[in-house]
Design an enzyme around this catalytic site. Structure first.
Site, PDB file in Angstrom:
ATOM      1  CE  LYS A 168      31.462  39.847  42.004  1.00  0.00           C
ATOM      2  NZ  LYS A 168      32.193  40.465  40.877  1.00  0.00           N
TER       3      LYS A 168
ATOM      4  CD  GLU B 259      41.656  28.415  44.793  1.00  0.00           C
ATOM      5  OE1 GLU B 259      42.548  29.069  45.408  1.00  0.00           O
ATOM      6  OE2 GLU B 259      41.507  28.438  43.573  1.00  0.00           O
TER       7      GLU B 259
ATOM      8  CB  CYS C 297      45.378  30.295  43.057  1.00  0.00           C
ATOM      9  SG  CYS C 297      44.519  29.051  42.120  1.00  0.00           S
TER      10      CYS C 297
ATOM     11  CD  GLU D 148      48.114  34.904  45.417  1.00  0.00           C
ATOM     12  OE1 GLU D 148      47.261  35.685  45.880  1.00  0.00           O
ATOM     13  OE2 GLU D 148      47.821  33.787  44.971  1.00  0.00           O
TER      14      GLU D 148
HETATM   15  O1  TXE Z   1      40.777  39.908  44.037  1.00  0.00           O
HETATM   16  P1  TXE Z   1      39.379  39.843  44.780  1.00  0.00           P
HETATM   17  P2  TXE Z   1      41.507  41.099  43.282  1.00  0.00           P
HETATM   18  C1  TXE Z   1      44.839  37.444  44.547  1.00  0.00           C
HETATM   19  C2  TXE Z   1      46.058  37.909  43.784  1.00  0.00           C
HETATM   20  C3  TXE Z   1      45.649  39.274  43.340  1.00  0.00           C
HETATM   21  C4  TXE Z   1      44.869  39.748  44.543  1.00  0.00           C
HETATM   22  C5  TXE Z   1      43.895  40.866  44.311  1.00  0.00           C
HETATM   23  O2  TXE Z   1      47.158  37.993  44.660  1.00  0.00           O
HETATM   24  O3  TXE Z   1      46.753  40.101  43.080  1.00  0.00           O
HETATM   25  O4  TXE Z   1      44.160  38.608  44.949  1.00  0.00           O
HETATM   26  O5  TXE Z   1      43.007  40.552  43.257  1.00  0.00           O
HETATM   27  C6  TXE Z   1      34.871  39.885  44.164  1.00  0.00           C
HETATM   28  N1  TXE Z   1      32.612  40.453  48.744  1.00  0.00           N
HETATM   29  N2  TXE Z   1      43.945  36.630  43.743  1.00  0.00           N
HETATM   30  O6  TXE Z   1      41.422  42.341  44.075  1.00  0.00           O
HETATM   31  O7  TXE Z   1      38.987  41.176  45.323  1.00  0.00           O
HETATM   32  C7  TXE Z   1      35.464  40.514  42.925  1.00  0.00           C
HETATM   33  O8  TXE Z   1      34.528  41.364  42.297  1.00  0.00           O
HETATM   34  C8  TXE Z   1      32.463  39.493  47.816  1.00  0.00           C
HETATM   35  C9  TXE Z   1      44.098  35.199  43.856  1.00  0.00           C
HETATM   36  O9  TXE Z   1      41.002  41.192  41.908  1.00  0.00           O
HETATM   37  O10 TXE Z   1      39.497  38.738  45.753  1.00  0.00           O
HETATM   38  C10 TXE Z   1      35.831  39.261  42.128  1.00  0.00           C
HETATM   39  O11 TXE Z   1      34.675  38.727  41.503  1.00  0.00           O
HETATM   40  N3  TXE Z   1      33.131  39.482  46.641  1.00  0.00           N
HETATM   41  C11 TXE Z   1      42.954  34.473  43.277  1.00  0.00           C
HETATM   42  C12 TXE Z   1      36.300  38.302  43.227  1.00  0.00           C
HETATM   43  O12 TXE Z   1      35.741  38.808  44.443  1.00  0.00           O
HETATM   44  C13 TXE Z   1      33.987  40.495  46.396  1.00  0.00           C
HETATM   45  C14 TXE Z   1      42.374  35.021  42.042  1.00  0.00           C
HETATM   46  C15 TXE Z   1      37.812  38.202  43.403  1.00  0.00           C
HETATM   47  O13 TXE Z   1      38.353  39.479  43.603  1.00  0.00           O
HETATM   48  C16 TXE Z   1      34.196  41.533  47.325  1.00  0.00           C
HETATM   49  C17 TXE Z   1      42.264  36.470  42.067  1.00  0.00           C
HETATM   50  C18 TXE Z   1      33.458  41.492  48.544  1.00  0.00           C
HETATM   51  N4  TXE Z   1      33.601  42.427  49.505  1.00  0.00           N
HETATM   52  C19 TXE Z   1      43.075  37.208  42.881  1.00  0.00           C
HETATM   53  N5  TXE Z   1      35.125  42.377  46.816  1.00  0.00           N
HETATM   54  C20 TXE Z   1      43.116  32.972  43.168  1.00  0.00           C
HETATM   55  N6  TXE Z   1      42.916  32.286  44.305  1.00  0.00           N
HETATM   56  O14 TXE Z   1      43.345  32.426  42.092  1.00  0.00           O
HETATM   57  C21 TXE Z   1      35.494  41.886  45.607  1.00  0.00           C
HETATM   58  N7  TXE Z   1      34.794  40.755  45.343  1.00  0.00           N
END
Ligand code: TXE
Length: 498
Positions: A180, A254, A288, A389
């Site tokens: 996904k 991660e 990240c 972050e």
């Molecule tokens: O991340 P999400 P978001 C951090 C960064 C950013 C913040 C929010 O600080 O500002 O997170 O980003 C899926 N069950 N990082 O809201 O929600 C979603 O569809 C399972 C750090 O965009 O964590 C996407 O595919 N999955 C990070 C994925 O999770 C779910 C990179 C990541 O989205 C879900 C990104 C659920 N309940 C953001 N809800 C890094 N480590 O590099 C959403 N998703």
């Protein structure tokens, strides 16, 4: 605003692309222009159930897990070649949907091809071990087996690259997968799934369900999935943990990071300043392992910060497809708002904004989500800008007196993904590297991720490792087989030490 060239992004289930039965698709606006560039199907539990069913059948009965490592390796290597062939198209998709500069997107795609190549080599070497110490009549085999069907949930900041940190490693081990991508950046994943089919990955081995958190949640909950590998925020990571308990899934998470660049007075200061500026502005700071916290020894701090500020002012904010752009558009309007509110908060608490600090609205940039690379001096460790972050091109500066204070500040956040240390003294480098609570430490260098090095976090940055031998082994189970030869001793005799 919708344009006629908006792409359609569909699910890929049991070897065929398809739309959702009824859910309303999601419009993806390019962050640099606010135009709709992709129309993404919104999957949920029904699509996930079907993709899991196909992946389960492919694992339980299909050829993929039964192939030799050599056969799988050849196919994975072919995917790498196809990524090279389509590199320009893949990079353009990621640059458009993320807002990152095209030069960086090209680097991501080259890195993705490298990961498929490296995983192809691992498929050849999958192995367990043999114990000859179990007694004269016993031989102990430890077999390494693919774990089964895996769910791979990918974020938006490195769409093709992070997918490639997971999928080829799972495939190399003989697993089948349901992928996904982020709803914000699904187009390159759709292209990669096509390339995998073209390379000869059999039907059902890779399924893809596109959509938002509902699809991710359904993957985390699915009883037919044996492991979930997730990259994203710590908050969503906690939701994945809670959703995964039904069948006690294995998890590899991660999560966020908040790295420090620790600069000692005896560092090569020119090199360190360039590293600090790169470390926080790379990928618009949406990375990240981004390094938004500069910790600098107070004896050199004023001069060093002046040099960092000078180099930061030289960065060019611009359109993602412009090859002279250093910093592109942030992922969406809400994220821009979050980043600028951290800048405002730090300033309210006494931080001195010495570079940037505002949204960039020159000419056509006014249509997109651009923020100026920012340096905020004299930020205290209790500030939210230091603790959280931010995920943008925003550097906070905090001064330290000695190594103990530097380590305390670096470790004084909930995250532990990566940090950098800069010093020409090998004692300092090694002492600090050992004391930092993070899965990666860069010494006299900055963000880099060779595929053979395991990558992952301490503390709230997650569990498990990606890449390297350790990342490959996440997708496997160990089975102990103790083989007796000769006649068995008396029924209830238990060997000493057993
Ligand atoms: O991340 P999400 P978001 C951090 C960064 C950013 C913040 C929010 O600080 O500002 O997170 O980003 C899926 N069950 N990082 O809201 O929600 C979603 O569809 C399972 C750090 O965009 O964590 C996407 O595919 N999955 C990070 C994925 O999770 C779910 C990179 C990541 O989205 C879900 C990104 C659920 N309940 C953001 N809800 C890094 N480590 O590099 C959403 N998703």
């Amino acid at each position: 605003m919708t344009t006629t060239r908006a792409r359609s992004v569909q699910h890929f289930i049991d070897g065929a692309f398809e739309d959702s039965a009824d859910a309303q698709p999601i419009d993806r606006l390019a962050p640099a222009t606010d135009e709709v560039v992709s129309i993404v199907q919104a999957g949920g539990a029904p699509e996930v159930a079907r993709a899991v069913g196909a992946a389960r059948a492919a694992f339980d009965e299909g050829p993929w897990p039964r192939m030799t490592g050599m056969e799988r390796s050849i196919i994975l290597g072919r995917v790498a070649e196809l990524i090279d062939r389509d590199a320009a198209e893949l990079a353009a998709l990621d640059a458009e949907e993320t807002g990152k500069p095209i030069r960086l997107a090209e680097g991501d795609i080259a890195g993705a091809a490298g990961l498929w190549r490296y995983a192809a080599s691992l498929a050849l070497t999958m192995s367990g071990s043999t114990y000859t110490s179990n007694g004269p009549d016993f031989t102990g085999l430890v077999l390494r087996e693919p774990i089964g069907v895996v769910g791979l949930i990918v974020p938006w900041n490195f769409p093709a690259l992070i997918l490639s940190q997971k999928l080829p490693f799972a495939l190399a081990a003989g697993c089948t997968a349901v992928v996904k991508p982020s709803e914000l950046t699904s187009s390159s994943a759709q292209h990669l799934v096509r390339l995998a089919a073209e390379a000869g990955v059999p039907r059902g081995v890779i399924g893809m369900v596109v959509g938002d958190g509902r699809a991710g949640q359904a993957i985390a909950e699915a009883d037919g999935i044996d492991l979930v590998s997730f990259t994203g925020s710590t908050a969503t990571g906690r939701r994945v943990i809670a959703a995964s308990t039904g069948n006690i899934k294995k998890l590899s998470l991660e999560l966020g990071g908040n790295a420090a660049n620790v600069v000692f007075a005896d560092a090569d200061l020119e090199d360190a300043a360039a590293g600090v500026v790169f470390g926080v502005n790379f990928n618009n700071g949406e990375c990240c392992v981004s390094q938004p916290r500069l910790l600098v020894e107070d004896s050199i701090a004023d001069d060093f910060v002046a040099e960092v500020a000078r180099q930061t002012r030289m960065l060019r904010v611009g359109q993602p497809m412009d090859r002279t752009t250093d910093v592109g558009a942030l992922i969406h309007a809400g994220h821009l708002q979050k980043v600028t509110s951290y800048i405002g908060g730090a300033a309210d608490e006494g931080g001195e904004v010495i570079v940037g600090g505002t949204r960039v609205t020159d000419g056509l940039l006014a249509r997109g989500q651009f923020v100026a690379p920012t340096v905020i001096d004299r930020v205290g460790p209790e500030s939210a800008a230091f603790q959280d972050e931010i995920f943008g091109p925003v550097l906070t500066v905090t001064r330290f007196h000695d190594q103990d204070e530097a380590v305390r500040l670096a470790n004084g956040v909930q995250y532990g993904l990566a940090n950098s240390v800069w010093s020409k003294n090998v004692d300092t480098v090694l002492q600090v590297a050992k004391r930092l609570k993070s899965g990666t430490v860069y010494a006299n260098t900055t963000i880099d991720a060779p595929p053979q090095m395991p990558f992952g976090g301490y503390k709230a940055s997650g569990v498990g490792r990606e890449m390297g031998q350790a990342g490959f082994e996440e997708f496997t189970e160990l089975k102990s087989v103790n083989i007796r030869t000769g006649k068995r001793a008396a029924s209830f005799a238990i060997r000493a030490g057993a």
